[in-house]
Motif scaffolding. Structure first.
Motif, PDB file in Angstrom:
ATOM      1  N   GLN A  74       1.336  -1.287   0.083  1.00 37.71           N
ATOM      2  CA  GLN A  74      -0.308  -0.062   0.226  1.00 37.71           C
ATOM      3  C   GLN A  74       0.930   1.102  -0.061  1.00 37.71           C
ATOM      4  N   THR A 137      -0.847   8.447  -1.734  1.00 37.10           N
ATOM      5  CA  THR A 137      -1.674   7.469  -0.456  1.00 37.10           C
ATOM      6  C   THR A 137      -3.282   7.777  -0.278  1.00 37.10           C
ATOM      7  N   ARG A 141      -7.290   5.557  -6.389  1.00 36.69           N
ATOM      8  CA  ARG A 141      -7.250   4.323  -7.335  1.00 36.69           C
ATOM      9  C   ARG A 141      -7.927   3.630  -8.266  1.00 36.69           C
TER      10      ARG A 141
END
Length: 148
Positions: A74, A137, A141
Motif C-alpha cells: 500500500q 496515498t 485508485r
C-alpha cells in the motif's frame, strides 16, 4: 523533508517487521514439520496438524506476514518492494543457524553475499524511478480488472 524522512523510516520499519515475521514463519514451519513428522499427507496428517499449537502458530505467523506485505504494498510500488523479499534468503538461514544450529557452508554464504549485493543494486538503481512513479496515498485508485 521531515515528513518524507518519517515516511521512509515508517516504511523501513514495516519492511523490517515483514522480514522478521517471514523469518519467524519459516522457523515455525520447520518446528511444525517436526511435529507432524513422517505422517503421510492425509487424514492422519491433518489430525496431527490440527491438534498442534505449533502448526497453528505457523499458520498465524503466515497470516501476519500476509498482512504486513499488504501494508508494504500500500505504501510502495511492487517493483521496489519485491526485491526486498530476497532478504529472507539472508535472514532465514541466519535464524536457522542461531535457533537450530544449522550450518551454513561457504557456497551458501557466497550466495547470501550475492543476494545482498543484488538487493543493494536493485534498490539503488530504482530509487529515482520508484519515487517518481509512486502513487500518493491520498490519490484515487483505479479499479483493477478481474477475471470473473
Amino acid at each position: 523533508m521531515t515528513r518524507r524522512i518519517a515516511l521512509n523510516l515508517g516504511l523501513v520499519a514495516l519492511i523490517a517487521a515483514f522480514l522478521g515475521a517471514d523469518t519467524l514463519t519459516q522457523l515455525a514451519f520447520k518446528l511444525a514439520a517436526d511435529v507432524v513428522g513422517d505422517a503421510p499427507i492425509g487424514l492422519a496428517f491433518l489430525k496431527i496438524a490440527a491438534g498442534s499449537g505449533t502448526v497453528w502458530t505457523a499458520a498465524a505467523l503466515y497470516f501476519l506476514t500476509y498482512i504486513l506485505w499488504m501494508l508494504v504494498l500500500q505504501r510502495t510500488p511492487l517493483s521496489r518492494a519485491f526485491p526486498l523479499t530476497a532478504l529472507s534468503y539472508v535472514t532465514v538461514p541466519a535464524a536457522a543457524w542461531l535457533v537450530f544450529g544449522e550450518t551454513i557452508g561457504l557456497t551458501p554464504l557466497a550466495g547470501i553475499a550475492l543476494i545482498l549485493a543484488g538487493v543493494c543494486l536493485i534498490g539503488h538503481g530504482s530509487s529515482d524511478t520508484a519515487t517518481a512513479h509512486a502513487v500518493p496515498t491520498d490519490a484515487p485508485r483505479r479499479p483493477v480488472p478481474c477475471a470473473d
